[in-house]
Write an enzyme that holds these catalytic residues in place. Structure first.
Site, mmCIF file in Angstrom:
data_model
loop_
_atom_site.group_PDB
_atom_site.id
_atom_site.type_symbol
_atom_site.label_atom_id
_atom_site.label_comp_id
_atom_site.label_asym_id
_atom_site.label_seq_id
_atom_site.Cartn_x
_atom_site.Cartn_y
_atom_site.Cartn_z
ATOM 1 N N TYR A 1 0.815 -1.212 0.000
ATOM 2 C CA TYR A 1 0.000 0.000 0.000
ATOM 3 C C TYR A 1 0.851 1.266 0.000
ATOM 4 C CZ TYR A 1 -4.370 -2.565 0.543
ATOM 5 O OH TYR A 1 -5.457 -3.377 0.331
ATOM 6 N N ASP B 1 13.966 2.605 11.130
ATOM 7 C CA ASP B 1 13.380 1.543 11.936
ATOM 8 C C ASP B 1 12.495 2.196 12.969
ATOM 9 O OD1 ASP B 1 12.614 -0.530 13.618
ATOM 10 O OD2 ASP B 1 14.345 -1.717 12.991
ATOM 11 N N ALA B 2 11.183 2.095 12.745
ATOM 12 C CA ALA B 2 10.197 2.833 13.527
ATOM 13 C C ALA B 2 9.975 2.231 14.912
ATOM 14 C CB ALA B 2 8.885 2.925 12.758
ATOM 15 N N SER C 1 2.668 3.390 6.742
ATOM 16 C CA SER C 1 2.182 2.191 6.053
ATOM 17 C C SER C 1 3.063 1.011 6.441
ATOM 18 C CB SER C 1 2.195 2.422 4.543
ATOM 19 O OG SER C 1 1.703 1.282 3.867
ATOM 20 N N LEU D 1 -2.603 3.011 7.950
ATOM 21 C CA LEU D 1 -3.351 1.884 7.363
ATOM 22 C C LEU D 1 -3.757 0.925 8.464
ATOM 23 C CD1 LEU D 1 -3.710 1.496 4.230
ATOM 24 C CD2 LEU D 1 -1.819 2.993 4.808
ATOM 25 N N TYR E 1 -6.748 -2.427 9.680
ATOM 26 C CA TYR E 1 -7.432 -3.624 9.163
ATOM 27 C C TYR E 1 -8.589 -3.971 10.082
ATOM 28 C CZ TYR E 1 -8.046 -8.347 7.299
ATOM 29 O OH TYR E 1 -8.565 -9.484 6.737
ATOM 30 N N TYR F 1 -5.370 -13.615 12.138
ATOM 31 C CA TYR F 1 -4.657 -12.334 12.280
ATOM 32 C C TYR F 1 -4.262 -12.215 13.745
ATOM 33 C CZ TYR F 1 -3.589 -7.499 10.881
ATOM 34 O OH TYR F 1 -2.972 -6.307 10.568
ATOM 35 N N LEU G 1 -4.814 -7.251 0.407
ATOM 36 C CA LEU G 1 -3.914 -7.044 -0.728
ATOM 37 C C LEU G 1 -2.745 -8.015 -0.595
ATOM 38 C CD1 LEU G 1 -2.954 -5.124 -3.152
ATOM 39 C CD2 LEU G 1 -1.563 -4.006 -1.396
ATOM 40 N N ARG H 1 3.882 -8.076 0.426
ATOM 41 C CA ARG H 1 4.899 -8.921 1.056
ATOM 42 C C ARG H 1 4.499 -9.249 2.500
ATOM 43 N NH1 ARG H 1 10.798 -9.464 0.435
ATOM 44 N NH2 ARG H 1 11.541 -10.192 2.450
ATOM 45 N N ALA H 2 4.078 -8.217 3.244
ATOM 46 C CA ALA H 2 3.699 -8.427 4.651
ATOM 47 C C ALA H 2 2.513 -9.384 4.752
ATOM 48 C CB ALA H 2 3.368 -7.094 5.307
HETATM 49 P P1 NAI Z 1 4.192 -4.070 2.929
HETATM 50 O O1 NAI Z 1 5.064 -5.256 3.146
HETATM 51 O O2 NAI Z 1 4.240 -3.406 1.595
HETATM 52 O O3 NAI Z 1 4.465 -2.930 3.996
HETATM 53 C C1 NAI Z 1 4.887 -3.132 5.309
HETATM 54 C C2 NAI Z 1 6.195 -2.385 5.449
HETATM 55 O O4 NAI Z 1 6.542 -2.247 6.821
HETATM 56 C C3 NAI Z 1 7.368 -3.103 4.782
HETATM 57 O O5 NAI Z 1 7.947 -2.231 3.828
HETATM 58 C C4 NAI Z 1 8.329 -3.349 5.934
HETATM 59 O O6 NAI Z 1 9.660 -3.262 5.531
HETATM 60 C C5 NAI Z 1 7.945 -2.225 6.876
HETATM 61 N N1 NAI Z 1 8.358 -2.384 8.276
HETATM 62 C C6 NAI Z 1 8.161 -3.440 9.105
HETATM 63 N N2 NAI Z 1 8.688 -3.176 10.312
HETATM 64 C C7 NAI Z 1 9.217 -1.922 10.251
HETATM 65 C C8 NAI Z 1 9.916 -1.093 11.180
HETATM 66 N N3 NAI Z 1 10.167 -1.501 12.424
HETATM 67 N N4 NAI Z 1 10.313 0.130 10.773
HETATM 68 C C9 NAI Z 1 10.070 0.558 9.520
HETATM 69 N N5 NAI Z 1 9.415 -0.178 8.597
HETATM 70 C C10 NAI Z 1 9.002 -1.412 8.962
HETATM 71 O O7 NAI Z 1 2.730 -4.572 3.288
HETATM 72 P P2 NAI Z 1 1.308 -3.847 3.309
HETATM 73 O O8 NAI Z 1 0.342 -4.969 3.467
HETATM 74 O O9 NAI Z 1 1.141 -2.908 2.196
HETATM 75 O O10 NAI Z 1 1.313 -3.057 4.696
HETATM 76 C C11 NAI Z 1 1.169 -1.657 4.809
HETATM 77 C C12 NAI Z 1 0.114 -1.336 5.850
HETATM 78 O O11 NAI Z 1 -1.163 -1.750 5.352
HETATM 79 C C13 NAI Z 1 0.295 -2.060 7.186
HETATM 80 O O12 NAI Z 1 -0.053 -1.195 8.244
HETATM 81 C C14 NAI Z 1 -0.712 -3.189 7.091
HETATM 82 O O13 NAI Z 1 -1.120 -3.665 8.347
HETATM 83 C C15 NAI Z 1 -1.837 -2.456 6.369
HETATM 84 N N6 NAI Z 1 -2.894 -3.309 5.805
HETATM 85 C C16 NAI Z 1 -2.583 -4.299 4.896
HETATM 86 C C17 NAI Z 1 -3.571 -5.117 4.377
HETATM 87 C C18 NAI Z 1 -3.240 -6.182 3.380
HETATM 88 O O14 NAI Z 1 -4.095 -7.046 3.091
HETATM 89 N N7 NAI Z 1 -2.060 -6.186 2.795
HETATM 90 C C19 NAI Z 1 -4.990 -4.958 4.774
HETATM 91 C C20 NAI Z 1 -5.215 -3.858 5.690
HETATM 92 C C21 NAI Z 1 -4.189 -3.088 6.194
#
Ligand code: NAI
Length: 286
Positions: free
Chosen positions: A16, A73-74, A120, A170, A172, A182, A220, A223-224
């Site tokens: 996202y 690193d958040a 995100s 973002l 969920y 989850y 979506l 990767r996560a």
């Molecule tokens: P994504 O893998 O693109 O994004 C997650 C990112 O978080 C990654 O780039 C990862 O490197 C980063 N990350 C993890 N720990 C970290 C840290 N300590 N410091 C900095 N960065 C860190 O996956 P996605 O799914 O796009 O996730 C983005 C947001 O969307 C998240 O909050 C997720 O919970 C939310 N979301 C995702 C859904 C899905 O189905 N993919 C549905 C609803 C919400």
């Protein structure tokens, strides 16, 4: 004059964060991203080698430019909070200034201000465990990486944000409905994030005229999400049961973020906005 956005949580072109960056870029914003330190090398290399060029194409045919990539690193607010084993870890030692406070300081030095902050990112080391089997450490790690990380980011970036600015995260629906699978405290982390969205909207609104909203996104294949393990089931479930029976595209979430960041949304704050083909409104699957 274009706005400037800092998007935390972009490490490839599948999630996202990337889609939000594109929608904001298409609307004329300058894009800065924060990339998780362990993912930084491969992201920058892929970007440089043109691996993302196809997905950088904007609706007008031009390519999205990322003005600067900051290691982040958040989970760590400042250098004092970083334990020795991380400091000396090979992947971390190769970068510097990646704690939240240092990133905000770097952005301030480089650009002075931002208009839009996007969170995100999420991480829950025990996400595949049911809540009843989640350890205290696993639960707290999920809250630290997925909820407090947002409080910390907003706290440190707020002084850089111009009045009228907008902050988006973002979330969920597992925060409010039972989504088995989850786990690891991730459902709890999203509940905290949504509650914090309201309190932060009050505090940042009164103090700095900043709006704070969160997008409750549908499933979506990021990767996560693939790491959680049930994403294909969730996508199928949504296709079968949502009012709109189509796959959700990341761009639809990106476009909502661009709307929320724009003056078109000038009276929207403290809100959870669903971008999920309407699945949240269903009472039963049918
Ligand atoms: P994504 O893998 O693109 O994004 C997650 C990112 O978080 C990654 O780039 C990862 O490197 C980063 N990350 C993890 N720990 C970290 C840290 N300590 N410091 C900095 N960065 C860190 O996956 P996605 O799914 O796009 O996730 C983005 C947001 O969307 C998240 O909050 C997720 O919970 C939310 N979301 C995702 C859904 C899905 O189905 N993919 C549905 C609803 C919400």
């Amino acid at each position: 004059k274009g706005k400037r956005a800092f998007i935390a949580g972009v490490a490839d072109d599948n999630g996202y964060g990337w889609a939000i960056a594109k929608s904001l870029a298409a609307a004329g914003a300058e894009i800065l991203v924060g990339t998780w330190v362990p993912a930084l090398n491969i992201f920058e290399t892929s970007l440089r080698r043109g691996k993302f060029d196809e997905s950088r194409v904007l609706p007008d045919g031009s390519l999205m430019e990322i003005t600067k990539v900051y290691p982040l690193d958040a989970v760590f607010d400042n250098l004092d909070a970083v334990p020795e084993d991380i400091k000396t870890n090979k992947r971390y030692a190769g970068s510097s200034n990646w704690t939240v406070q240092e990133v905000a300081e770097s952005v301030k030095q480089d650009f002075g201000s931002i208009d839009i902050l996007v969170h995100s990112l999420a991480n829950g080391p025990e996400v595949s465990k049911p809540l009843l089997e989640t350890s205290r450490n696993g639960y707290l790690a999920a809250l630290s990486a997925s909820s407090y990380s947002y409080v910390s980011l907003l706290k440190h970036f707020l002084p850089l944000m111009k009045p009228g600015g907008s902050s988006i995260s973002l979330t969920y629906i597992a925060s409010e409905r039972i989504i088995p699978g989850y786990g690891g405290g991730m459902s709890s982390a999203k509940a905290a994030l949504e509650s914090d969205t309201r309190v932060l909207a009050f505090e940042a609104g009164r103090k700095n005229k900043i709006r704070v909203n969160t997008i409750s996104a549908g499933p979506l294949r990021s990767r996560a999400a693939k790491a959680i393990g049930f994403i294909d089931t969730m996508i199928e479930y949504s296709m079968a049961n949502a009012p709109l029976q189509k796959e959700l595209s990341a761009d639809e979430v990106g476009n909502t973020a661009a709307f929320l960041a724009s003056p078109l949304a000038s009276a929207i704050t403290g809100a959870v906005i669903y971008v999920d083909n309407g699945l949240n409104a269903m009472g039963v699957g049918i």
